[in-house]
Design an enzyme around this catalytic site. Structure first.
Site, PDB file in Angstrom:
ATOM      1  N   PRO A  10      29.494 -16.288  39.693  1.00  0.00           N
ATOM      2  CA  PRO A  10      28.432 -16.977  38.962  1.00  0.00           C
ATOM      3  C   PRO A  10      27.597 -17.901  39.831  1.00  0.00           C
ATOM      4  O   PRO A  10      28.124 -18.785  40.497  1.00  0.00           O
ATOM      5  CB  PRO A  10      29.200 -17.775  37.906  1.00  0.00           C
ATOM      6  CG  PRO A  10      30.581 -17.919  38.445  1.00  0.00           C
ATOM      7  CD  PRO A  10      30.827 -16.736  39.313  1.00  0.00           C
ATOM      8  N   GLU A  11      26.309 -17.675  39.841  1.00  0.00           N
ATOM      9  CA  GLU A  11      25.359 -18.623  40.417  1.00  0.00           C
ATOM     10  C   GLU A  11      24.446 -19.081  39.283  1.00  0.00           C
ATOM     11  O   GLU A  11      24.770 -18.860  38.118  1.00  0.00           O
ATOM     12  CB  GLU A  11      24.594 -17.987  41.588  1.00  0.00           C
ATOM     13  CG  GLU A  11      25.555 -17.591  42.721  1.00  0.00           C
ATOM     14  CD  GLU A  11      24.871 -17.095  43.971  1.00  0.00           C
ATOM     15  OE1 GLU A  11      23.738 -17.528  44.231  1.00  0.00           O
ATOM     16  OE2 GLU A  11      25.457 -16.276  44.697  1.00  0.00           O
ATOM     17  N   LYS A  43      24.662 -25.036  39.392  1.00  0.00           N
ATOM     18  CA  LYS A  43      25.801 -24.248  38.930  1.00  0.00           C
ATOM     19  C   LYS A  43      26.739 -25.052  38.037  1.00  0.00           C
ATOM     20  O   LYS A  43      27.761 -24.525  37.601  1.00  0.00           O
ATOM     21  CB  LYS A  43      26.577 -23.711  40.137  1.00  0.00           C
ATOM     22  CG  LYS A  43      25.730 -22.882  41.085  1.00  0.00           C
ATOM     23  CD  LYS A  43      26.487 -22.609  42.374  1.00  0.00           C
ATOM     24  CE  LYS A  43      25.531 -22.279  43.497  1.00  0.00           C
ATOM     25  NZ  LYS A  43      26.217 -22.260  44.806  1.00  0.00           N
ATOM     26  N   ARG A 100      31.638 -16.992  55.852  1.00  0.00           N
ATOM     27  CA  ARG A 100      31.223 -15.993  54.881  1.00  0.00           C
ATOM     28  C   ARG A 100      30.319 -15.006  55.601  1.00  0.00           C
ATOM     29  O   ARG A 100      30.496 -14.774  56.781  1.00  0.00           O
ATOM     30  CB  ARG A 100      30.560 -16.640  53.666  1.00  0.00           C
ATOM     31  CG  ARG A 100      29.410 -17.549  53.996  1.00  0.00           C
ATOM     32  CD  ARG A 100      29.085 -18.483  52.858  1.00  0.00           C
ATOM     33  NE  ARG A 100      30.188 -19.445  52.670  1.00  0.00           N
ATOM     34  CZ  ARG A 100      30.093 -20.538  51.942  1.00  0.00           C
ATOM     35  NH1 ARG A 100      28.986 -20.789  51.306  1.00  0.00           N
ATOM     36  NH2 ARG A 100      31.081 -21.375  51.847  1.00  0.00           N
TER      37      ARG A 100
END
Length: 286
Positions: A2-3, A61, A270
């Site tokens: 979720p963003e 968020k 990442r």
DNA sequence: AGATCGCCCTGCTTGC
DNA sequence: TGCAAGCAGGGCGATC
């Protein structure tokens, strides 16, 4: 994962299915899910009981449920894998159910916080005079907020000695942008993720912000379709990510503009996905 | 004091 | 086939 657009879909679901209901009880099934509530799970439960939920709000968020007449809000962050679901009371518990909230009415549904990796959680905080939970006062407005200040953001970029993707992920400069939307907006802007922000011109900042907003609005439009009457949907596996991404996850696939194979580079523990032709590595600045 | 790094967590994927 | 390493990654506190 979720963003901002996914969290906004959740917020809308909560507005429809949870707002104005009175909390009867809460149950914390995993202490880590309330780790931000310093007084602990029992205190969290106690303080929710008997209060009416107001209009859900969101910044970046983060989302929160005001508790009417308390000056406090239940703050939620979904982390990597969190979901807020509105489920029938008699539905079987999810494997990773962490928190349950029951209501004092006969609608037959309850609110569930489900989170596999427990990066997310719920907590209760005092509101600032702006109606914002105090612990997120440092979070910047997000690019879909009408009060987001484009010029102030541009000036902040100019001041910083950092690179553009770091800045996009810095929630104190602009909130709601995660790894995926950062890569998407940079690809659309033809900007390399390591471009220093100090050299950004006003038009370049404006174009980048435009693409951030465009990609988020496009995702929001699609995310809205995955909502149904029982779920406040946070389904990271829904169709949007497969169909609409131009950069994220496309290592080795042709750039949708120039057909050059896309690259993936390790970045801050990442990954960054980009087109080596459209998004040239900036020359080192002195 | 601003920038950077490491850690938290679990399930799926990959590689030997 | 089984095990282990790799990977996903937001946010925060520690560190430089």
């Amino acid at each position: 994962m979720p963003e901002l657009p996914e969290v906004e879909v959740v917020r809308r679901g909560l507005a429809r299915w949870v707002a104005q209901r009175i909390i009867a009880d809460a149950e914390v099934l995993h202490p880590r899910a309330v780790r931000r509530h310093i007084a602990g799970g029992d205190d969290f439960t106690y303080r929710l009981k008997g209060h009416r939920v107001g209009t859900p709000s969101r910044r970046g968020k983060y989302l929160w449920l005001p508790l009417e007449d308390t000056g406090q809000s239940v703050l939620a962050h979904l982390g990597m894998s969190g979901q807020l679901l509105v489920q029938p009371q008699d539905a079987v518990d999810e494997k990773h159910l962490r928190i349950r909230v029951r209501f004092a009415d006969d609608l037959g549904t309850e609110l569930r916080f489900v989170d596999q990796r427990t990066f997310g959680g719920l907590s209760l905080h005092d509101n600032t005079p702006d109606g914002l939970p105090d612990v997120i006062a440092h979070i910047a407005r997000d690019p879909l907020d009408p009060l987001f200040d484009d010029e102030a953001f541009h000036q902040a970029l100019r001041r910083k000695r950092t690179t553009i993707k770091r800045a996009l992920l810095d929630q104190s400069l602009i909130s709601g942008v995660g790894n995926i939307y950062a890569d998407e907006a940079l690809w659309r802007s033809r900007v390399h993720y390591e471009r220093p922000t100090a050299g950004f011109t006003r038009p370049r900042t404006a174009e980048l912000l435009g693409h951030v907003r465009d990609v988020m609005n496009a995702a929001l439009a699609v995310g809205g379709t995955s909502f149904d009457s029982l779920y406040v949907n946070v389904n990271g596996e829904s169709g949007y990510f497969d169909r609409s991404l131009d950069a994220y996850g496309r290592e080795g696939l042709p750039c949708k503009r120039c057909a050059t194979p896309m690259l993936r580079r390790p970045w801050m523990n990442r990954s960054s996905y980009f087109c080596p032709k459209c998004q040239r590595v900036p020359r080192a600045v002195s």
